[in-house]
Design a protein around this motif. Structure first.
Motif, PDB file in Angstrom:
ATOM      1  N   ILE A  49       0.838  -1.200   0.000  1.00  0.00           N
ATOM      2  CA  ILE A  49       0.000   0.000   0.000  1.00  0.00           C
ATOM      3  C   ILE A  49       0.873   1.250   0.000  1.00  0.00           C
ATOM      4  O   ILE A  49       0.639   2.192  -0.773  1.00  0.00           O
ATOM      5  CB  ILE A  49      -0.994   0.001   1.176  1.00  0.00           C
ATOM      6  N   LYS A  50       1.892   1.281   0.841  1.00  0.00           N
ATOM      7  CA  LYS A  50       2.757   2.466   0.891  1.00  0.00           C
ATOM      8  C   LYS A  50       3.496   2.664  -0.429  1.00  0.00           C
ATOM      9  O   LYS A  50       3.651   3.798  -0.904  1.00  0.00           O
ATOM     10  CB  LYS A  50       3.724   2.365   2.063  1.00  0.00           C
ATOM     11  N   ALA A  51       3.930   1.573  -1.044  1.00  0.00           N
ATOM     12  CA  ALA A  51       4.578   1.671  -2.352  1.00  0.00           C
ATOM     13  C   ALA A  51       3.580   2.158  -3.401  1.00  0.00           C
ATOM     14  O   ALA A  51       3.914   2.983  -4.265  1.00  0.00           O
ATOM     15  CB  ALA A  51       5.171   0.318  -2.751  1.00  0.00           C
ATOM     16  N   ALA A  52       2.355   1.665  -3.328  1.00  0.00           N
ATOM     17  CA  ALA A  52       1.319   2.062  -4.283  1.00  0.00           C
ATOM     18  C   ALA A  52       0.949   3.533  -4.108  1.00  0.00           C
ATOM     19  O   ALA A  52       0.749   4.246  -5.100  1.00  0.00           O
ATOM     20  CB  ALA A  52       0.094   1.171  -4.126  1.00  0.00           C
ATOM     21  N   VAL A  53       0.868   3.990  -2.871  1.00  0.00           N
ATOM     22  CA  VAL A  53       0.591   5.413  -2.630  1.00  0.00           C
ATOM     23  C   VAL A  53       1.656   6.251  -3.335  1.00  0.00           C
ATOM     24  O   VAL A  53       1.342   7.219  -4.040  1.00  0.00           O
ATOM     25  CB  VAL A  53       0.526   5.726  -1.112  1.00  0.00           C
ATOM     26  N   ILE A 105       4.680  -0.981  -8.945  1.00  0.00           N
ATOM     27  CA  ILE A 105       4.379  -1.019  -7.505  1.00  0.00           C
ATOM     28  C   ILE A 105       5.118  -2.187  -6.871  1.00  0.00           C
ATOM     29  O   ILE A 105       5.723  -2.050  -5.804  1.00  0.00           O
ATOM     30  CB  ILE A 105       2.855  -1.108  -7.260  1.00  0.00           C
ATOM     31  N   ALA A 106       5.102  -3.340  -7.529  1.00  0.00           N
ATOM     32  CA  ALA A 106       5.802  -4.523  -7.013  1.00  0.00           C
ATOM     33  C   ALA A 106       7.297  -4.253  -6.882  1.00  0.00           C
ATOM     34  O   ALA A 106       7.907  -4.601  -5.861  1.00  0.00           O
ATOM     35  CB  ALA A 106       5.561  -5.721  -7.928  1.00  0.00           C
ATOM     36  N   THR A 107       7.884  -3.634  -7.878  1.00  0.00           N
ATOM     37  CA  THR A 107       9.313  -3.311  -7.820  1.00  0.00           C
ATOM     38  C   THR A 107       9.593  -2.387  -6.652  1.00  0.00           C
ATOM     39  O   THR A 107      10.528  -2.607  -5.882  1.00  0.00           O
ATOM     40  CB  THR A 107       9.763  -2.654  -9.143  1.00  0.00           C
ATOM     41  N   ARG A 108       8.785  -1.365  -6.510  1.00  0.00           N
ATOM     42  CA  ARG A 108       8.965  -0.397  -5.417  1.00  0.00           C
ATOM     43  C   ARG A 108       8.792  -1.071  -4.057  1.00  0.00           C
ATOM     44  O   ARG A 108       9.475  -0.725  -3.097  1.00  0.00           O
ATOM     45  CB  ARG A 108       7.955   0.736  -5.569  1.00  0.00           C
ATOM     46  N   ALA A 109       7.885  -2.038  -3.976  1.00  0.00           N
ATOM     47  CA  ALA A 109       7.617  -2.733  -2.709  1.00  0.00           C
ATOM     48  C   ALA A 109       8.597  -3.880  -2.454  1.00  0.00           C
ATOM     49  O   ALA A 109       8.599  -4.458  -1.373  1.00  0.00           O
ATOM     50  CB  ALA A 109       6.189  -3.267  -2.697  1.00  0.00           C
ATOM     51  N   GLY A 110       9.376  -4.227  -3.460  1.00  0.00           N
ATOM     52  CA  GLY A 110      10.308  -5.340  -3.290  1.00  0.00           C
ATOM     53  C   GLY A 110       9.598  -6.681  -3.256  1.00  0.00           C
ATOM     54  O   GLY A 110      10.002  -7.594  -2.539  1.00  0.00           O
ATOM     55  N   THR A 111       8.530  -6.795  -4.030  1.00  0.00           N
ATOM     56  CA  THR A 111       7.754  -8.025  -4.069  1.00  0.00           C
ATOM     57  C   THR A 111       7.418  -8.368  -5.516  1.00  0.00           C
ATOM     58  O   THR A 111       8.040  -7.844  -6.425  1.00  0.00           O
ATOM     59  CB  THR A 111       6.491  -7.913  -3.178  1.00  0.00           C
ATOM     60  N   THR A 112       6.445  -9.223  -5.722  1.00  0.00           N
ATOM     61  CA  THR A 112       6.101  -9.636  -7.075  1.00  0.00           C
ATOM     62  C   THR A 112       4.709  -9.144  -7.467  1.00  0.00           C
ATOM     63  O   THR A 112       3.851  -8.907  -6.604  1.00  0.00           O
ATOM     64  CB  THR A 112       6.120 -11.175  -7.211  1.00  0.00           C
ATOM     65  N   HIS A 113       4.529  -9.042  -8.752  1.00  0.00           N
ATOM     66  CA  HIS A 113       3.225  -8.687  -9.320  1.00  0.00           C
ATOM     67  C   HIS A 113       2.168  -9.686  -8.850  1.00  0.00           C
ATOM     68  O   HIS A 113       1.054  -9.314  -8.466  1.00  0.00           O
ATOM     69  CB  HIS A 113       3.373  -8.676 -10.853  1.00  0.00           C
ATOM     70  N   LEU A 130       2.092 -11.482  -6.118  1.00  0.00           N
ATOM     71  CA  LEU A 130       1.745 -11.336  -4.705  1.00  0.00           C
ATOM     72  C   LEU A 130       0.787 -10.158  -4.507  1.00  0.00           C
ATOM     73  O   LEU A 130      -0.139 -10.219  -3.687  1.00  0.00           O
ATOM     74  CB  LEU A 130       2.996 -11.154  -3.848  1.00  0.00           C
ATOM     75  N   ILE A 131       0.977  -9.104  -5.284  1.00  0.00           N
ATOM     76  CA  ILE A 131       0.036  -7.974  -5.206  1.00  0.00           C
ATOM     77  C   ILE A 131      -1.350  -8.431  -5.641  1.00  0.00           C
ATOM     78  O   ILE A 131      -2.350  -8.140  -4.992  1.00  0.00           O
ATOM     79  CB  ILE A 131       0.524  -6.788  -6.062  1.00  0.00           C
ATOM     80  N   ARG A 132      -1.409  -9.162  -6.733  1.00  0.00           N
ATOM     81  CA  ARG A 132      -2.709  -9.678  -7.207  1.00  0.00           C
ATOM     82  C   ARG A 132      -3.323 -10.610  -6.159  1.00  0.00           C
ATOM     83  O   ARG A 132      -4.537 -10.602  -5.958  1.00  0.00           O
ATOM     84  CB  ARG A 132      -2.539 -10.403  -8.532  1.00  0.00           C
ATOM     85  N   HIS A 133      -2.492 -11.407  -5.507  1.00  0.00           N
ATOM     86  CA  HIS A 133      -2.981 -12.323  -4.469  1.00  0.00           C
ATOM     87  C   HIS A 133      -3.637 -11.541  -3.322  1.00  0.00           C
ATOM     88  O   HIS A 133      -4.721 -11.898  -2.856  1.00  0.00           O
ATOM     89  CB  HIS A 133      -1.834 -13.184  -3.939  1.00  0.00           C
ATOM     90  N   HIS A 134      -2.967 -10.494  -2.870  1.00  0.00           N
ATOM     91  CA  HIS A 134      -3.474  -9.737  -1.720  1.00  0.00           C
ATOM     92  C   HIS A 134      -4.608  -8.790  -2.081  1.00  0.00           C
ATOM     93  O   HIS A 134      -5.508  -8.559  -1.266  1.00  0.00           O
ATOM     94  CB  HIS A 134      -2.351  -8.934  -1.061  1.00  0.00           C
ATOM     95  N   PHE A 135      -4.570  -8.213  -3.282  1.00  0.00           N
ATOM     96  CA  PHE A 135      -5.524  -7.148  -3.611  1.00  0.00           C
ATOM     97  C   PHE A 135      -6.402  -7.424  -4.822  1.00  0.00           C
ATOM     98  O   PHE A 135      -7.503  -6.899  -4.899  1.00  0.00           O
ATOM     99  CB  PHE A 135      -4.780  -5.823  -3.840  1.00  0.00           C
ATOM    100  N   GLY A 136      -5.908  -8.153  -5.800  1.00  0.00           N
ATOM    101  CA  GLY A 136      -6.672  -8.346  -7.038  1.00  0.00           C
ATOM    102  C   GLY A 136      -6.174  -7.396  -8.107  1.00  0.00           C
ATOM    103  O   GLY A 136      -5.028  -7.445  -8.514  1.00  0.00           O
ATOM    104  N   SER A 137      -7.022  -6.476  -8.513  1.00  0.00           N
ATOM    105  CA  SER A 137      -6.719  -5.588  -9.633  1.00  0.00           C
ATOM    106  C   SER A 137      -6.030  -4.298  -9.176  1.00  0.00           C
ATOM    107  O   SER A 137      -5.965  -3.994  -7.985  1.00  0.00           O
ATOM    108  CB  SER A 137      -8.010  -5.218 -10.352  1.00  0.00           C
ATOM    109  N   SER A 167       1.651   1.183 -12.623  1.00  0.00           N
ATOM    110  CA  SER A 167       1.412  -0.219 -12.981  1.00  0.00           C
ATOM    111  C   SER A 167       1.663  -1.098 -11.768  1.00  0.00           C
ATOM    112  O   SER A 167       2.444  -0.736 -10.877  1.00  0.00           O
ATOM    113  CB  SER A 167       2.322  -0.647 -14.138  1.00  0.00           C
ATOM    114  N   LEU A 168       1.015  -2.238 -11.747  1.00  0.00           N
ATOM    115  CA  LEU A 168       1.232  -3.180 -10.643  1.00  0.00           C
ATOM    116  C   LEU A 168       2.679  -3.651 -10.623  1.00  0.00           C
ATOM    117  O   LEU A 168       3.249  -3.867  -9.557  1.00  0.00           O
ATOM    118  CB  LEU A 168       0.275  -4.369 -10.749  1.00  0.00           C
ATOM    119  N   ARG A 169       3.289  -3.797 -11.789  1.00  0.00           N
ATOM    120  CA  ARG A 169       4.700  -4.223 -11.839  1.00  0.00           C
ATOM    121  C   ARG A 169       5.615  -3.175 -11.207  1.00  0.00           C
ATOM    122  O   ARG A 169       6.536  -3.520 -10.478  1.00  0.00           O
ATOM    123  CB  ARG A 169       5.115  -4.534 -13.265  1.00  0.00           C
TER     124      ARG A 169
END
Length: 138
Positions: free
Chosen positions: A26-30, A46-54, A56-63, A42-44
């Motif tokens: 969420i903080k990375a997405a903000v 956001i994933a890079t900024r959060a240090g995670t994967t696209h 995992l974001i879809r898993h936790h949030f969806g779209s 883009s989710l990708r």
């Protein structure tokens, strides 16, 4: 700025780790939405900024829209935590116009302080407030 969401291991996260991961996302997405707006983010990225994967974001949030709404909910929660004491102070003063005016002033002042501490929230609002979309409605 790269945040680290989770250690790189396979398997199901504990509930505590999952909540921390969601918070990092969420903080990375903000940051991403504030910098690029909804359309430019883009989710990708956001994933890079959060240090995670696209994934995992879809898993936790969806779209991407769901991530955006989680960011708005987070901002509302931050503002709400700061405003609750002011709102509680007015509860007994609903029949006193002067007290209501003073409470309103406090709420506006507090809103400005929270906005100054969290400028990314205002940047998102500036991006999304320029056109009538379902995101603005949310």
């Amino acid at each position: 700025m790269t945040l680290t969401a989770t250690p790189t291991r396979q398997g199901r996260q504990s509930d505590e780790t999952a909540e921390r991961t969601k918070e990092v996302i969420i903080k990375a997405a903000v940051s991403e939405f504030a910098e690029h707006g909804f359309e430019g983010a883009s989710l990708r990225d956001i994933a890079t900024r959060a240090g995670t994967t696209h994934g995992l974001i879809r898993h936790h949030f969806g779209s991407k829209s769901d991530v955006f709404e989680a960011c708005v909910d987070y901002a509302v929660e931050v503002y709400g935590r700061e405003e609750i004491s002011v709102i509680q102070s007015v509860a007994g003063s609903l029949d006193n116009p002067q007290a209501l005016i003073e409470a309103h002033k406090k709420i506006i002042r507090n809103f400005a302080h929270v906005s100054a501490k969290n400028p990314l929230f205002m940047r998102i609002l500036m991006h999304e407030g320029s056109q009538p979309t379902e995101r603005l409605e949310y």
